[in-house]
Design an enzyme around this catalytic site. Sequence first.
Site, PDB file in Angstrom:
ATOM      1  N   LYS A  59       0.847  -1.199   0.000  1.00 12.09           N
ATOM      2  CA  LYS A  59       0.000   0.000   0.000  1.00 12.09           C
ATOM      3  C   LYS A  59       0.877   1.243   0.000  1.00 12.09           C
ATOM      4  O   LYS A  59       1.914   1.277   0.690  1.00 12.09           O
ATOM      5  CB  LYS A  59      -0.895  -0.038   1.250  1.00 12.09           C
ATOM      6  CG  LYS A  59      -1.943   1.055   1.329  1.00 12.09           C
ATOM      7  CD  LYS A  59      -2.858   0.800   2.528  1.00 12.09           C
ATOM      8  CE  LYS A  59      -3.953   1.838   2.675  1.00 12.09           C
ATOM      9  NZ  LYS A  59      -4.858   1.553   3.812  1.00 12.09           N
ATOM     10  N   SER A 134      -9.633   1.400   2.833  1.00 11.98           N
ATOM     11  CA  SER A 134      -8.796   2.199   1.961  1.00 11.98           C
ATOM     12  C   SER A 134      -7.691   1.404   1.269  1.00 11.98           C
ATOM     13  O   SER A 134      -7.079   1.932   0.340  1.00 11.98           O
ATOM     14  CB  SER A 134      -8.154   3.326   2.767  1.00 11.98           C
ATOM     15  OG  SER A 134      -7.318   2.800   3.786  1.00 11.98           O
ATOM     16  N   SER A 158      -9.829  -0.890   6.997  1.00  9.32           N
ATOM     17  CA  SER A 158      -9.275  -0.724   5.641  1.00  9.32           C
ATOM     18  C   SER A 158      -8.583  -1.934   5.038  1.00  9.32           C
ATOM     19  O   SER A 158      -8.280  -1.931   3.855  1.00  9.32           O
ATOM     20  CB  SER A 158      -8.309   0.449   5.619  1.00  9.32           C
ATOM     21  OG  SER A 158      -9.047   1.627   5.542  1.00  9.32           O
TER      22      SER A 158
HETATM   23  N1  GLN Z   1     -13.158   3.913   6.603  1.00  9.99           N
HETATM   24  C1  GLN Z   1     -12.387   4.266   7.737  1.00  9.99           C
HETATM   25  C2  GLN Z   1     -11.922   5.698   7.636  1.00  9.99           C
HETATM   26  O1  GLN Z   1     -12.184   6.287   6.642  1.00  9.99           O
HETATM   27  C3  GLN Z   1     -11.245   3.333   7.878  1.00  9.99           C
HETATM   28  C4  GLN Z   1      -9.993   3.741   7.221  1.00  9.99           C
HETATM   29  C5  GLN Z   1      -8.854   2.827   7.516  1.00  9.99           C
HETATM   30  O2  GLN Z   1      -9.018   1.782   8.128  1.00  9.99           O
HETATM   31  N2  GLN Z   1      -7.670   3.271   7.138  1.00  9.99           N
HETATM   32  O3  GLN Z   1     -11.320   6.240   8.508  1.00  9.99           O
END
Ligand code: GLN
Length: 430
Positions: A59, A134, A158
Site C-alpha cells: 500500500k 482504503s 481498511s
Molecule cells: N473507513 C475508515 C476511515 O475512513 C477506515 C480507514 C482505515 O481503516 N484506514 O477512517
Amino acid sequence: MSVEDKVKKFLEKIKKEDGKINAFLHLNDKVVEEARAVDEKFKKTGKKGKLYGFVVAVKSNINVKGIICNCASRVLENYVAPYDATVISKIKGEDGVIIGMTNMDEFAAGVSGENSAFGPTQNPAALGKIPGGSSSGSAAAVAAGFCDVALGSDTGGSIRAPASHCGIVGMKPSYGAVSRYGLVDLSMSLDQIGPLAKNVEDAKLLFEVISGRDERDTMSEDIKEDEGNTINIGVLKIKGIDSRIHKIVEHKLREVAKINKWLIKEIELENIGLAVQTYYPLVYSEFYSGTRRFDGRRYGYRFEDKCGKEVLRRVLGGSEITKAEHAGAYYRRSLEIKQMISEEFSKAFGKVDCIIIPVCPILPWKVGEGDKMSIEEVYAADALTCPANLAGICSVAVPSGIVENIPVGLQVMCAKGNDLKALKIAGKFS
Ligand code: GLN
C-alpha cells in the site's frame, strides 16, 4: 519457476490488465533485478527465506526505499521513500520481493477506494463495484492475480472491508503486533499494518514475518502463542445489517461450526453501536495532528491546498474539535468510550474464544456513487470493523459466500495478542 520468471509473468499481467483495475500507483522498476538476486542467493547458498518466491504488493502509505510513497495524494505526489519501513526490511530479509505500490483512499481516509487522487480502483471480483478501501489497490492486486500477497493498513476496517468485497483474506493484527515504523499515520492509536492474501495460510505466513516487537515502535510487542482449542463462538445481534449478508454469514458459520463441533453463543456488546461516533473524533484529531508535519516549507505546498475533499474534511474537522476552548471534550470523551468498548470485548473473551460477525453491513456500491451518499451513510459502512480497532483486538476477514455475484466476508475477532488463534479459526472457513 524462478522468482525472476514469476515476477515477469506478474508484470506482464499487470501491463495487460491494470489499465482497467487501477490497482497500482507505481511499480518497482528494480523488481526484476531484485528477483534475480533472490534466485542467485538460493543457487549459491541453497537456503530459502520464509517468503522465498513470494511477490508482494505494498500500500502506498508504507515506505519502501527508493519508490514513491505518496499515499495516493497530491500532497506527497513525488515523495520518494528514503528508507524501508520495518515490515519491508523484514519481508526483504526473508526473500520476499516487492513488485510495487498500490492505490488507496488518500492517506487511508475512506472505505471505498474512491478517494484516491489518482482515480478509483475497480473491484476485480465484481466489476463496476467499489473494491472497498482504503487498501483498495492491495486487495484488488491480490484478487486480480497481480501478486501473491499484499500489505495494507487498517485503522477502522481498511484491510478487512476490501478483503470482503474482493473475495480474499485480510487481517487486522492486534494493536502493537506489527511495527508501524515507516507507515504514514492516519490515526496512530488505531493503525495497524496487516496482510491481504488469497488464503489464510499465506496471510499467516506474511503476518508471522512482519509481526513482533520492534525497537522503533514503542507500542509494538510480541504476540502470544496460540493456546487451547476453540469451543465457544460468540455471535452478536446487530441491527442494520443487510439481511442477505446476515443470512449468508450465519449459514456459513453454522456449517463450519457443525464440522468443528463449536458451540455458538449469542452475546451482547452494549456499546458497539457507539463505535462509529467514537472512532471518527479520534481519527479526525490524530490525523489533523499528524498532518501538521507536512508543512509547506518542506513539501512545497500548504497541505490544505493540495489534498482531496475527504482529507480536507478531516483536517478542518480535526482542527476544530481539538481547539483549546473545547478542552479536549471530543477527544477525551471518545477515549473514554473507546475504553468502555475495549473492556466489553475483554469481558466477552472471558466467555467465548472468538466473536464472528460480517465484515460490512452493506454490499459494495457502484464506483462513483459514494459521492452522492451522505457522509454519515459512508461512515456507517465501518460500523462492524472499527470496533476491533477501538478495542485493539485482532480480526481476520475471510470469504463466506456470494450475494448477487458479489463476495461477502465474515470476520473472526479474538482477544488482543491472540492473532494466531484468530488465524487458526479463520483457516477453518477456507
Ligand atoms: N473507513 C475508515 C476511515 O475512513 C477506515 C480507514 C482505515 O481503516 N484506514 O477512517
